[in-house]
Design an enzyme around this catalytic site. Structure first.
Site, PDB file in Angstrom:
ATOM      1  N   TYR A 129       0.816  -1.216   0.000  1.00 31.68           N
ATOM      2  CA  TYR A 129       0.000   0.000   0.000  1.00 31.68           C
ATOM      3  C   TYR A 129       0.852   1.269   0.000  1.00 31.68           C
ATOM      4  CZ  TYR A 129      -4.569  -2.302   0.500  1.00 31.68           C
ATOM      5  OH  TYR A 129      -5.704  -3.034   0.277  1.00 31.68           O
ATOM      6  N   GLU A 136       1.888   6.279  -7.107  1.00 34.35           N
ATOM      7  CA  GLU A 136       0.794   7.025  -7.725  1.00 34.35           C
ATOM      8  C   GLU A 136       1.026   8.531  -7.587  1.00 34.35           C
ATOM      9  OE1 GLU A 136      -2.957   5.753  -6.113  1.00 34.35           O
ATOM     10  OE2 GLU A 136      -2.499   3.637  -6.436  1.00 34.35           O
TER      11      GLU A 136
END
Length: 211
Positions: A129, A136
């Site tokens: 994560y 991102e």
């Protein structure tokens, strides 16, 4: 040429797999799975925005040029097409999906998935994560100057609709939502991990839920 070949190799599978994830939100909303709708929607939306709103429209501008300069990549013996940020993004997304759907497949096949699959399902996120979110945001950060320069997907005033829109500032706003979003998602998964693996061993495996 090398860059185009490498990107085309993952282009179609990436589009299909990440876009189809919208069904996860539908399934959660319909009660087919027990995942919370808001958290599922947040996770899926961030990936779809990163893919369709950042990576695909600006692939030639941001994928070949990561945080490492060409000279530094050459010194490290890395090929010119390599973007560490893009590779880490694909690795985080890909490993997350393999672990998650592998867990579901084993659960459907055997009723109770093997402990290693349960452990990976509720532990892999601890690394994947943060890597995924950092990748991102890095891709979005690299894209911002190009979005601003192109005035991409923006509407300037004055116009006959008396309406203005800046995709550049929308991207910044979306990036800021990661600040409260990641702790919420990470906290939810830590809670699930304690519920499922808290007892340890096979006991934890028997508690596995389809989240």
């Amino acid at each position: 040429m090398a860059f185009a070949c490498k990107r085309q190799a993952v282009d179609l599978p990436l589009k299909i797999s990440q876009t189809a994830a919208v069904l996860e939100v539908v399934h959660a909303a319909a009660g087919i799975v027990k995942s919370p709708v808001a958290i599922t929607a947040m996770q899926v939306a961030s990936r779809i925005w990163c893919l369709w709103g950042i990576v695909l429209p600006l692939a030639k501008q941001i994928i070949p040029y990561g945080l490492l300069s060409h000279s530094l990549q050459a010194q490290l013996g890395l090929p010119s097409w390599l973007n560490i940020n893009f590779i880490s993004l694909m690795t985080a997304w890909g490993c997350s999906e393999v672990i998650r759907y592998g867990f579901f497949a084993l659960k459907e096949a055997f009723g109770t998935p093997p402990y290693f699959a349960t452990w990976l399902r509720y532990s892999g996120f601890m690394l994947l994560y943060p890597v995924g979110v950092a990748s991102e945001l890095t891709m979005a950060w690299l894209a911002l100057p190009h979005i601003k320069k192109r005035n991409m997907w923006s509407v300037d005033m004055p116009n006959k609709w008396n309406f203005g829109f800046s995709y550049y500032y929308l991207c910044i706003l979306i990036m800021l939502t990661y600040i409260p979003g990641l702790p919420q998602l990470y906290g939810y998964m830590l809670t699930q991990r304690r519920k499922v693996l808290g007892g340890g061993g096979s006991t934890g495996a028997r508690k596995a839920k389809a989240n």
